[in-house]
Write a protein that holds these residues in place. Structure first.
Motif, PDB file in Angstrom:
ATOM      1  N   THR A  62     112.888  79.082  54.911  1.00 56.94           N
ATOM      2  CA  THR A  62     114.025  78.413  54.273  1.00 56.94           C
ATOM      3  C   THR A  62     113.673  77.016  53.791  1.00 56.94           C
ATOM      4  O   THR A  62     114.263  76.529  52.836  1.00 56.94           O
ATOM      5  CB  THR A  62     115.223  78.306  55.241  1.00 56.94           C
ATOM      6  N   GLU A  63     112.712  76.364  54.470  1.00 56.31           N
ATOM      7  CA  GLU A  63     112.338  74.994  54.138  1.00 56.31           C
ATOM      8  C   GLU A  63     110.825  74.820  54.246  1.00 56.31           C
ATOM      9  O   GLU A  63     110.178  75.498  55.041  1.00 56.31           O
ATOM     10  CB  GLU A  63     112.989  74.002  55.098  1.00 56.31           C
ATOM     11  N   SER A  64     110.288  73.895  53.457  1.00 53.98           N
ATOM     12  CA  SER A  64     108.863  73.579  53.507  1.00 53.98           C
ATOM     13  C   SER A  64     108.661  72.127  53.117  1.00 53.98           C
ATOM     14  O   SER A  64     109.550  71.496  52.541  1.00 53.98           O
ATOM     15  CB  SER A  64     108.070  74.458  52.529  1.00 53.98           C
ATOM     16  N   SER A  65     107.481  71.621  53.403  1.00 51.83           N
ATOM     17  CA  SER A  65     107.094  70.274  53.006  1.00 51.83           C
ATOM     18  C   SER A  65     105.683  70.342  52.434  1.00 51.83           C
ATOM     19  O   SER A  65     104.775  70.867  53.083  1.00 51.83           O
ATOM     20  CB  SER A  65     107.144  69.343  54.217  1.00 51.83           C
ATOM     21  N   PHE A  66     105.532  69.828  51.213  1.00 53.10           N
ATOM     22  CA  PHE A  66     104.241  69.859  50.529  1.00 53.10           C
ATOM     23  C   PHE A  66     104.048  68.579  49.721  1.00 53.10           C
ATOM     24  O   PHE A  66     105.008  67.894  49.368  1.00 53.10           O
ATOM     25  CB  PHE A  66     104.176  71.016  49.518  1.00 53.10           C
ATOM     26  N   ASN A  67     102.801  68.315  49.351  1.00 49.26           N
ATOM     27  CA  ASN A  67     102.498  67.259  48.401  1.00 49.26           C
ATOM     28  C   ASN A  67     103.194  67.594  47.080  1.00 49.26           C
ATOM     29  O   ASN A  67     103.201  68.748  46.649  1.00 49.26           O
ATOM     30  CB  ASN A  67     100.985  67.170  48.201  1.00 49.26           C
ATOM     31  N   LEU A  68     103.771  66.604  46.452  1.00 55.15           N
ATOM     32  CA  LEU A  68     104.498  66.801  45.191  1.00 55.15           C
ATOM     33  C   LEU A  68     103.620  67.413  44.107  1.00 55.15           C
ATOM     34  O   LEU A  68     104.111  68.124  43.226  1.00 55.15           O
ATOM     35  CB  LEU A  68     105.078  65.467  44.712  1.00 55.15           C
ATOM     36  N   LEU A  69     102.301  67.192  44.158  1.00 59.87           N
ATOM     37  CA  LEU A  69     101.397  67.729  43.145  1.00 59.87           C
ATOM     38  C   LEU A  69     101.381  69.257  43.104  1.00 59.87           C
ATOM     39  O   LEU A  69     100.897  69.847  42.149  1.00 59.87           O
ATOM     40  CB  LEU A  69      99.979  67.205  43.364  1.00 59.87           C
ATOM     41  N   ASN A  70     101.918  69.919  44.131  1.00 54.97           N
ATOM     42  CA  ASN A  70     101.979  71.378  44.171  1.00 54.97           C
ATOM     43  C   ASN A  70     103.112  71.949  43.323  1.00 54.97           C
ATOM     44  O   ASN A  70     103.210  73.165  43.181  1.00 54.97           O
ATOM     45  CB  ASN A  70     102.191  71.854  45.619  1.00 54.97           C
ATOM     46  N   PHE A  71     103.951  71.095  42.781  1.00 48.51           N
ATOM     47  CA  PHE A  71     105.172  71.561  42.123  1.00 48.51           C
ATOM     48  C   PHE A  71     105.259  71.189  40.651  1.00 48.51           C
ATOM     49  O   PHE A  71     104.742  70.162  40.225  1.00 48.51           O
ATOM     50  CB  PHE A  71     106.406  70.960  42.818  1.00 48.51           C
ATOM     51  N   GLU A  72     105.993  72.022  39.932  1.00 50.83           N
ATOM     52  CA  GLU A  72     106.462  71.694  38.578  1.00 50.83           C
ATOM     53  C   GLU A  72     107.928  71.289  38.754  1.00 50.83           C
ATOM     54  O   GLU A  72     108.654  71.906  39.522  1.00 50.83           O
ATOM     55  CB  GLU A  72     106.391  72.910  37.672  1.00 50.83           C
TER      56      GLU A  72
END
Length: 76
Positions: A62-72
Protein backbone atom coordinates in the motif's frame (compact mmCIF):
# COMPACT_ATOMS: atom_id res chain seq x y z
CA UNK A 1 5.65 17.72 -4.08
CA UNK A 2 3.23 16.33 -1.47
CA UNK A 3 -0.05 15.60 -3.23
CA UNK A 4 1.58 14.93 -6.61
CA UNK A 5 0.83 11.77 -8.57
CA UNK A 6 3.93 9.83 -9.61
CA UNK A 7 4.61 6.72 -11.68
CA UNK A 8 7.41 4.30 -10.83
CA UNK A 9 9.76 3.72 -13.77
CA UNK A 10 12.11 0.72 -13.93
CA UNK A 11 13.83 2.45 -16.86
CA UNK A 12 14.66 5.50 -14.71
CA UNK A 13 15.73 3.22 -11.87
CA UNK A 14 18.14 1.40 -14.19
CA UNK A 15 19.45 4.72 -15.53
CA UNK A 16 20.10 6.35 -12.13
CA UNK A 17 20.81 3.21 -10.08
CA UNK A 18 22.36 0.70 -12.52
CA UNK A 19 23.61 -1.63 -9.77
CA UNK A 20 20.30 -1.78 -7.88
CA UNK A 21 17.42 -4.19 -8.34
CA UNK A 22 14.98 -2.91 -10.98
CA UNK A 23 11.87 -3.64 -8.85
CA UNK A 24 9.94 -4.57 -11.99
CA UNK A 25 6.84 -5.37 -9.91
CA UNK A 26 6.57 -1.61 -9.21
CA UNK A 27 7.03 -0.57 -12.86
CA UNK A 28 4.23 1.65 -14.15
CA UNK A 29 2.38 1.80 -10.83
CA UNK A 30 0.84 5.14 -9.87
CA UNK A 31 1.04 6.60 -6.38
CA UNK A 32 0.19 9.71 -4.41
CA UNK A 33 3.13 11.43 -2.70
CA UNK A 34 2.40 11.64 1.02
CA UNK A 35 5.86 12.66 2.21
CA UNK A 36 9.00 14.31 0.85
CA UNK A 37 12.45 14.55 2.43
CA UNK A 38 15.90 15.68 1.39
CA UNK A 39 18.91 13.92 2.92
CA UNK A 40 22.21 15.47 3.98
CA UNK A 41 23.71 15.19 0.47
CA UNK A 42 20.67 16.69 -1.26
CA UNK A 43 19.02 13.47 -2.50
CA UNK A 44 15.22 13.68 -2.56
CA UNK A 45 13.05 10.84 -1.29
CA UNK A 46 9.28 10.46 -1.46
CA UNK A 47 6.80 8.39 0.49
CA UNK A 48 4.09 7.09 -1.82
CA UNK A 49 0.63 5.63 -1.16
CA UNK A 50 -0.19 3.44 -4.15
CA UNK A 51 -3.48 4.20 -5.93
CA UNK A 52 -4.12 0.47 -6.53
CA UNK A 53 -2.43 -1.65 -3.84
CA UNK A 54 -1.39 -5.16 -4.93
CA UNK A 55 -0.40 -8.43 -3.34
CA UNK A 56 3.28 -9.30 -3.50
CA UNK A 57 4.99 -12.08 -1.54
CA UNK A 58 2.30 -12.66 1.08
CA UNK A 59 1.51 -9.01 1.76
CA UNK A 60 -0.49 -6.15 0.31
CA UNK A 61 1.71 -3.28 -0.89
CA UNK A 62 0.00 0.00 0.00
CA UNK A 63 2.93 2.34 0.70
CA UNK A 64 6.59 2.66 -0.29
CA UNK A 65 9.51 5.05 0.02
CA UNK A 66 12.00 5.58 -2.81
CA UNK A 67 14.43 8.12 -4.19
CA UNK A 68 12.47 10.61 -6.31
CA UNK A 69 14.67 9.76 -9.33
CA UNK A 70 12.74 6.46 -9.63
CA UNK A 71 9.56 8.28 -10.63
CA UNK A 72 7.97 10.20 -13.46
CA UNK A 73 5.73 13.04 -12.29
CA UNK A 74 2.21 12.44 -13.59
CA UNK A 75 0.45 15.44 -12.00
CA UNK A 76 1.50 18.18 -9.60
Amino acid sequence: MIGSLVKFSSVKRELYFPNASRYSHFDGRIGLVTGHTIDEVGEQFVEVRWVKPWKWVERIVTESSFNLLNFEIVSK
